[in-house]
Design a protein around this motif. Structure first.
Motif, PDB file in Angstrom:
ATOM      1  N   HIS A   1       0.865  -1.177   0.000  1.00 64.60           N
ATOM      2  CA  HIS A   1       0.000   0.000   0.000  1.00 64.60           C
ATOM      3  C   HIS A   1       0.901   1.227   0.000  1.00 64.60           C
ATOM      4  O   HIS A   1       1.985   1.197   0.575  1.00 64.60           O
ATOM      5  CB  HIS A   1      -0.899  -0.001   1.243  1.00 64.60           C
ATOM      6  N   HIS A   2       0.430   2.282  -0.634  1.00 61.39           N
ATOM      7  CA  HIS A   2       1.214   3.517  -0.707  1.00 61.39           C
ATOM      8  C   HIS A   2       0.303   4.694  -0.414  1.00 61.39           C
ATOM      9  O   HIS A   2      -0.817   4.761  -0.925  1.00 61.39           O
ATOM     10  CB  HIS A   2       1.826   3.645  -2.107  1.00 61.39           C
ATOM     11  N   GLN A   3       0.782   5.605   0.438  1.00 62.63           N
ATOM     12  CA  GLN A   3       0.053   6.833   0.728  1.00 62.63           C
ATOM     13  C   GLN A   3       1.003   7.996   0.493  1.00 62.63           C
ATOM     14  O   GLN A   3       2.129   7.990   0.984  1.00 62.63           O
ATOM     15  CB  GLN A   3      -0.390   6.865   2.193  1.00 62.63           C
ATOM     16  N   GLY A   4       0.565   8.956  -0.286  1.00 65.40           N
ATOM     17  CA  GLY A   4       1.392  10.127  -0.534  1.00 65.40           C
ATOM     18  C   GLY A   4       0.539  11.364  -0.708  1.00 65.40           C
ATOM     19  O   GLY A   4      -0.552  11.294  -1.273  1.00 65.40           O
ATOM     20  N   LYS A   5       1.041  12.469  -0.224  1.00 64.53           N
ATOM     21  CA  LYS A   5       0.345  13.755  -0.391  1.00 64.53           C
ATOM     22  C   LYS A   5       0.493  14.205  -1.838  1.00 64.53           C
ATOM     23  O   LYS A   5       1.402  13.803  -2.549  1.00 64.53           O
ATOM     24  CB  LYS A   5       0.956  14.793   0.545  1.00 64.53           C
ATOM     25  N   LYS A   6      -0.391  15.075  -2.253  1.00 67.28           N
ATOM     26  CA  LYS A   6      -0.325  15.606  -3.619  1.00 67.28           C
ATOM     27  C   LYS A   6       0.943  16.411  -3.844  1.00 67.28           C
ATOM     28  O   LYS A   6       1.506  16.405  -4.911  1.00 67.28           O
ATOM     29  CB  LYS A   6      -1.550  16.458  -3.914  1.00 67.28           C
ATOM     30  N   SER A   7       1.389  17.087  -2.800  1.00 69.82           N
ATOM     31  CA  SER A   7       2.588  17.909  -2.899  1.00 69.82           C
ATOM     32  C   SER A   7       3.593  17.482  -1.842  1.00 69.82           C
ATOM     33  O   SER A   7       3.208  17.152  -0.720  1.00 69.82           O
ATOM     34  CB  SER A   7       2.224  19.384  -2.686  1.00 69.82           C
ATOM     35  N   LEU A   8       4.847  17.499  -2.178  1.00 71.39           N
ATOM     36  CA  LEU A   8       5.894  17.123  -1.227  1.00 71.39           C
ATOM     37  C   LEU A   8       6.368  18.310  -0.408  1.00 71.39           C
ATOM     38  O   LEU A   8       7.201  18.161   0.476  1.00 71.39           O
ATOM     39  CB  LEU A   8       7.079  16.492  -1.965  1.00 71.39           C
TER      40      LEU A   8
END
Length: 185
Positions: free
Chosen positions: A177-184
């Motif tokens: 599973h991967h979770q990432g914000k739209k912007s770093l």
């Protein structure tokens, strides 16, 4: 930014389906967690290693995580693992049009005679070129200033499309599973 990873060595005969169930349940607890801009739940089934990878925008929030109930859940389920951390030099998304299923963490020593600024410029150029690969979802370069090592972390569409590096040390994983914000930022 700060990158963190811990590795849980699973016992021989451990049912990795339990890890998959754990990820499905616990991933929801990390949604919207302050300061967390990236988390991947990683598994190397052959080596029996469960190794989540995090990138934090805020070091205070990373520290807070290590003392709160979320990390206490790891300790209670397994043990208190050693947590590696690195200063993130650069992190960027590539193609966000798919969910990655394969991850690579590579480590290279920085020779004492290397000019650090020149080395980091070279890393940035290589990362920029890599980001153009349509099969790359995410890539980060981080520094371990204690060991003078570069850590590169990448998420790929799948194992077949990944560009395998020529590094001192390479570890591959299945991305559960991967979770990432739209912007770093």
């Amino acid at each position: 930014m700060l990158a963190m990873q811990y590795s849980i060595e699973l016992p021989f005969g451990y049912d990795t389906g339990l890890i998959r169930d754990r990820v499905e349940t616990r991933s929801k607890l990390f949604e919207g967690l302050p300061g967390l801009i990236h988390k991947s739940y990683l598994l190397n089934e052959a080596d029996k290693i469960y190794a989540p990878f995090y990138i934090w925008s805020d070091v205070a929030e990373a520290r807070k995580f290590l003392f709160d109930d979320l990390f206490r859940g790891v300790i209670e389920s397994f043990h208190r693992p050693r947590v590696r951390s690195w200063m993130v030099l650069d992190a960027r998304y590539g193609n966000r049009g798919f969910a990655p299923s394969f991850a690579i963490r590579e480590t290279d020593r920085i020779a004492p005679e290397d000019n650090l600024e020149a080395r980091f410029r070279q890393e940035s150029q290589e990362q920029q070129a890599l980001a153009a690969n349509e099969h790359l979802h995410f890539h980060a370069v981080a520094l371990d200033a204690e060991r003078w090592e570069l850590v590169r972390y990448s998420l790929w569409r799948d194992e077949a499309s990944a560009v395998m590096p020529a590094a001192d040390c390479i570890q591959t994983y299945e991305v559960l599973h991967h979770q990432g914000k739209k912007s770093l930022a």
